[in-house]
Design a protein around this motif. Structure first.
Motif, PDB file in Angstrom:
ATOM      1  N   GLU A   1       0.098  -1.219  10.833  1.00 61.67           N
ATOM      2  CA  GLU A   1      -1.413  -0.563  10.828  1.00 61.67           C
ATOM      3  C   GLU A   1      -1.390   1.004  10.604  1.00 61.67           C
ATOM      4  O   GLU A   1      -2.415   1.495   9.830  1.00 61.67           O
TER       5      GLU A   1
ATOM      6  N   HIS B   1      -6.014  -0.350   1.930  1.00 57.72           N
ATOM      7  CA  HIS B   1      -5.229  -0.724   3.095  1.00 57.72           C
ATOM      8  C   HIS B   1      -4.641  -2.041   3.151  1.00 57.72           C
ATOM      9  O   HIS B   1      -3.428  -2.173   3.269  1.00 57.72           O
ATOM     10  N   GLU B   2      -5.319  -2.991   2.793  1.00 57.17           N
ATOM     11  CA  GLU B   2      -4.808  -4.602   2.888  1.00 57.17           C
ATOM     12  C   GLU B   2      -3.741  -4.633   1.576  1.00 57.17           C
ATOM     13  O   GLU B   2      -2.705  -5.420   1.819  1.00 57.17           O
TER      14      GLU B   2
ATOM     15  N   HIS C   1      -0.350  -3.483   2.968  1.00 57.63           N
ATOM     16  CA  HIS C   1       0.281  -4.381   3.784  1.00 57.63           C
ATOM     17  C   HIS C   1       1.124  -5.308   2.684  1.00 57.63           C
ATOM     18  O   HIS C   1       2.069  -5.962   3.416  1.00 57.63           O
TER      19      HIS C   1
ATOM     20  N   GLU D   1      -4.843  -9.132   5.557  1.00 60.31           N
ATOM     21  CA  GLU D   1      -3.908  -8.976   4.421  1.00 60.31           C
ATOM     22  C   GLU D   1      -3.269 -10.115   3.964  1.00 60.31           C
ATOM     23  O   GLU D   1      -2.048 -10.001   3.353  1.00 60.31           O
TER      24      GLU D   1
ATOM     25  N   ALA E   1      -0.377   1.566   6.628  1.00 60.29           N
ATOM     26  CA  ALA E   1      -1.379   0.943   5.800  1.00 60.29           C
ATOM     27  C   ALA E   1      -2.511   2.018   5.998  1.00 60.29           C
ATOM     28  O   ALA E   1      -3.118   2.208   4.937  1.00 60.29           O
TER      29      ALA E   1
ATOM     30  N   TYR F   1      -3.417   2.305  15.013  1.00 60.46           N
ATOM     31  CA  TYR F   1      -3.970   2.779  13.745  1.00 60.46           C
ATOM     32  C   TYR F   1      -4.113   4.198  13.335  1.00 60.46           C
ATOM     33  O   TYR F   1      -3.396   4.828  12.333  1.00 60.46           O
TER      34      TYR F   1
HETATM   35 ZN    ZN Z   1      -4.283  -3.395   8.494  1.00 62.11          ZN
END
Ligand code: ZN
Ligand code: BES
Length: 881
Positions: A340, A317-318, A321, A284, A343, A402
């Protein structure tokens, strides 16, 4: 730190510390880098404006694998004409620090540290590295950075910890025909013959691990958000059309998150780029997100539905971030999960908005399951984990940070309600923007926003490892609950949690909700009595599986749930949950395998992709265990499973129906792959027939991308050492395609032959230059279930090469994938013995967890052997039709 102590002691005091000293902190980096793409080296210089806050004769910062000549370091205090030269510059490789000693005390206040240095563009996919691509048939190098968690220090000397945020002004000197990218837009380019100097705009304050630089030759596609943010997707030359899908998703996602976090995207542009050699899935970097090709590119003709979903989820997801991580950054790696876990959770929120027909919240349960599995080990760790050395950081990019992280966020969100949750988050982002935060800070914001005891509730989930199983009994209309820590080994842990209980009784229209604090409790629930009188009465806890605990029902309640599944009374998520809990309890020796098998049979009319896919993977795991525990029963088990799956396959067929949905496409791949692995002849024959057409014509409609992997695996079932034609054909496809997703499909099937010699040959391919290091794990993951020992043997033989060539999470995967499936105590002993002298800090946790898994498998094998009625039950199940 006490000022006096700093003055009196020597450089020794800085060695072996978890964190850098705080007496000097960077404010702004003026960084210049000149990579030589042919020689794979780089030269650089950095001028760091810093503040000295306590008297010291030292400056201590991070650097690793860099050449810093002592004469190339100087310090210029502001408001003085003096430039101080250090008397000593010590590089401490084991701590990755540079200790700069002056012979006089540095004046308090601002000053500029200047350092010139040199380094290598390495081939390890971290720090400042080279990646190889082809342009007009010629191999070329690009220069790429990957700094998270702690590799900015491999590119330039810096305070390489997330809390030392600073401004970055970056300048690159590159060959003129290249494109140079960094976090910020270009302000000026000066071409000087064959080289050019590219000046980038100054960044807002940010952490070092988010700095990025890329130099290479690329194409791109471009679009703008409704706010005017410029978004680009960079690809290899000629492949920019493959960037369009990710571009669309990115544009929508940036707007969604701006609304969700109630803060605009902070940078003037967002570039995303596919890198041919990439260690993780994506990274990210602020304003310049890097991806594996498979996680960014989408080819209309040759990418599968699963590839499409992967791209959407990774992009979301990225981009999450950019707020959660980049704007508000964890104070230390102990809080990595904030980045994590969050995200991961919010990427599903985005995917669900854009693609509601994908039912991603049901698919999310696979995330929880992976979290559950790791967290059921004694060798797990709390979500908030102590980090005392840089070597320990890579290993915590794991299923706890995660997936358990995302799952406990989901649990909290459903407990607090979506609206309150979002409002409190927005307040948190606003409060900590351009700064750092700890887990506590998030709880405080949510507690303020909701008035609920968020801290007490969440501490029990993030500060202790593991999770509970709630044991449920119904006696005389009273619900009795007790909680114990669930461990896959079957032992009982001592943990206790504050558990948000939700409960449905005969219908979803009314749910009971309460917090369960104690060890045990009796609950007189209104409505329970009434409901109990009904035909088909059932109770389901953890309604829709939004919380992170397992449930074990008494026999009566369990059989009623099974009936509710057969009669289609439960939601898809709950059907998933009942199966997953039963499987876990069975593995831990708390329930019999025969009841699990009966339960699987209850899914014969399953309609939801995720649920059926989970029944399939559960079935395959059982078969793998049975191959060790009772090989003589394997035939009947496989027959039962094939009979179970065949009707689904018949209904679905190999060819997509027009206008059919995404989930059917996913299911088709999973289903036919499983049937092939179970040795289903009709599937294998049909696959081979279609494959042969495909081999002649890669555009044939007979083998669309969604079923290719299944066909490859099926083909490999027919391959053995005296008949390797199928293997060779797959290699041909691998060599001829220029699409990474296709390459990965092939790699993932090459080791799926039942013949150990063929498996070995496939594994050896990992060692050849033909497979990029980033892709080695796909071959390993594809090892057929009968050949796990071959893979283990192979790992031992090649261990030295592997540890030299791989690092970070890639290295840990080698251990997990090869060791965890072993299922006897002898193998467990062997693994212990082997790793005794080979375990370094960067794999210690993984080795321990993997060996624990072997012990658990072995125990499951033993308990299965002890199930006297198994043979008869299997025979009956296999001959039902
Ligand atoms: Zn991540
Ligand atoms: N920050 C990580 C990338 C990363 C992973 C850096 C490991 C250093 C070590 C990134 O945001 C990430 O989480 N990527 C995931 C993909 C995501 C969709 C789960 C990955 O790489 O698998």
């Amino acid at each position: 730190m006490a000022a006096a102590a700093v003055m009196e002691q020597g450089a020794e005091q800085f060695r072996g510390q978890a964190r850098l000293p705080q007496f000097a902190a960077p404010r702004r980096y003026d960084l210049r880098l000149a990579p030589d793409l042919a020689a794979c080296t780089f030269a650089g210089s950095v001028a760091v404006s810093l503040g000295v806050s306590a008297p010291t004769r030292f400056l201590v910062l991070n650097a690793a694998e860099l050449d810093v000549a002592p004469g190339a370091v100087s310090f210029a205090p502001q408001d003085s004409d003096k430039v101080l030269q250090p008397v000593e510059v010590t590089n401490v490789p084991e701590d990755e620090i540079l200790i700069i000693r002056f012979n006089e005390e540095l004046p308090l206040g601002e000053g500029t540290l200047a350092i010139a240095f040199q380094g290598t563009l390495n081939d390890k996919m971290h720090g400042f590295y080279r990646s190889v691509y082809e342009l007009n048939g010629e191999k070329k190098n690009m220069a790429v950075t990957q700094f998270e968690p702690a590799d900015a220090r491999r590119c330039f000397p810096c305070w390489d910890e997330p809390s030392f945020k600073a401004v970055f002004k970056i300048t690159l000197e590159v060959p003129s025909e290249n494109i140079a990218l960094s976090n910020m837009p270009v302000v000026e380019e000066k071409v000087n013959g064959s080289t050019k100097i590219v000046y980038f705009q100054e960044s807002p304050i940010m952490s070092t691990y988010l700095v990025a630089v890329i130099v290479g030759i690329f194409d791109y596609v471009e679009a703008f958000t409704t706010d005017g943010t410029r978004v680009r997707v960079y690809t290899q030359v000629g492949k920019s059309a493959q960037g369009k899908f990710a571009l669309e998703v990115a544009v929508k996602t940036l707007i969604l998150f701006k609304d969700y976090f109630a803060v605009p995207y902070p940078l003037p542009k967002m570039d995303m780029i596919a890198i041919p050699d990439f260690a993780s899935g994506a990274m990210e970097n602020y304003g310049l997100v890097t991806y594996r090709e498979t996680a960014l590119l989408f080819d209309e003709k040759h990418s599968a539905a699963a590839n499409k979903q992967r791209v959407a989820v990774v992009v979301a997801h990225e981009l999450a971030h950019q707020w959660f991580g980049n704007l508000v950054t964890m104070e230390w790696w102990t809080h990595l999960w904030l980045n994590e876990g969050f995200a991961t959770w919010v990427s599903y929120l985005a995917a669900d908005q854009f693609f509601p027909e994908w039912n991603v919240w049901t698919q999310f349960l696979e995330e929880s399951t992976t979290g559950f599995k790791l967290d059921a080990l004694a060798g797990s760790h709390p979500i908030e984990v102590d980090i005392n050395h840089v070597d320990q950081i890579d290993e915590i990019f794991d299923a706890i940070s995660y997936r358990k992280g995302a799952s406990v966020i989901r649990m909290l969100q459903s407990y607090l309600g979506a609206e309150i949750f979002q409002k409190s988050l927005a307040a948190y982002i606003k409060r900590f923007a351009y700064s750092n935060a700890k887990t506590e800070d998030l709880w405080a914001a949510l507690e303020e926003g909701s008035g609920e005891p968020v801290r007490t509730l969440m501490h029990s989930w993030t500060k202790q490892q593991g999770y509970p199983v709630i044991n449920v009994k119904l006696t005389n209309g009273k619900l009795q609950l007790d909680q114990t820590q669930f461990l896959s080994s079957g032992s009982t842990g001592v943990g206790q949690w504050v558990v948000p209980i939700t409960l449905c009784c005969c219908s979803y229209s009314r749910q009971e909700k309460f917090l369960f604090h104690g060890k045990q409790g009796d609950f007189n629930l209104s409505g329970l009595m009434e409901c109990q009188k009904k035909d088909g009465f059932w109770i389901k806890l953890n309604a829709n599986q939004t919380s992170f605990y397992r449930v074990s029902y008494d026999e009566e309640l369990a059989s009623r749930l099974r009936y509710a599944i057969e009669t289609n009374k439960l939601s898809a998520s709950d059907r998933y949950g009942v199966l997953d809990d039963t499987y876990a309890l069975c593995m831990a020796g708390k329930q019999k395998l025969v009841s699990l098998l009966h339960l699987i049979a209850a899914y014969k009319d399953e309609t939801e992709y995720t649920v059926l896919a989970h029944a399939i993977s559960t079935s395959l795991n059982i078969a793998e265990m049975m191959a060790v525990a009772a090989p003589e029963e394997l035939g009947n088990l496989k027959k039962f499973l094939i009979d179970f799956l065949e009707p689904f396959a018949k209904k679905l067929g190999w060819d997509a129906k027009s206008g059919e949905g995404h989930l059917n496409a996913l299911l088709r791949g999973t289903l036919f792959t499983a049937l092939a692995e179970l040795g289903h002849e009709a599937t294998i024959n049909e696959a081979v027939r279609r494959f042969n057409v495909f081999l002649e014509d890669r555009e044939t409609p007979l083998l669309p991308p969604d079923v290719r992997k299944a066909a490859y695996v099926a083909l490999m079932q027919t391959v053995n050492k005296s008949n390797k034609a199928g293997y060779e054909s797959l290699l041909k496809i691998y060599r001829e395609t220029d699409l990474s997703q296709e390459k990965v499909r092939v790699l993932g099937s090459l080791a799926s032959s039942p013949d150990p010699d063929v498996v070995r040959e496939a594994l050896d391919l990992i060692l050849s230059p033909e497979v990029r290091n980033q892709d080695a794990i796909f071959v390993l993951r594809g090892v057929s279930s009968g050949a796990q020992e071959v893979a283990w043997q192979w790992l031992k033989e090649n261990w030295d090469y592997i540890t030299e060539s791989f690092s970070g999470t890639l290295l840990t995967y080698f251990v997990t994938i090869t060791v965890s499936p072993l299922a006897t105590d002898e193998k467990g002993d062997e693994a212990e013995e082997f790793f005794k002298s080979r375990t370094k800090a960067n794999i210690a946790r993984t080795v321990k967890q993997s060996i624990e898994r072997v012990r658990i498998n072995a125990k499951w094998v033993k308990s299965t052997k002890g199930e006297a009625d198994l043979g008869n039950v299997l025979k009956a199940l296999a001959h039902k039709h």
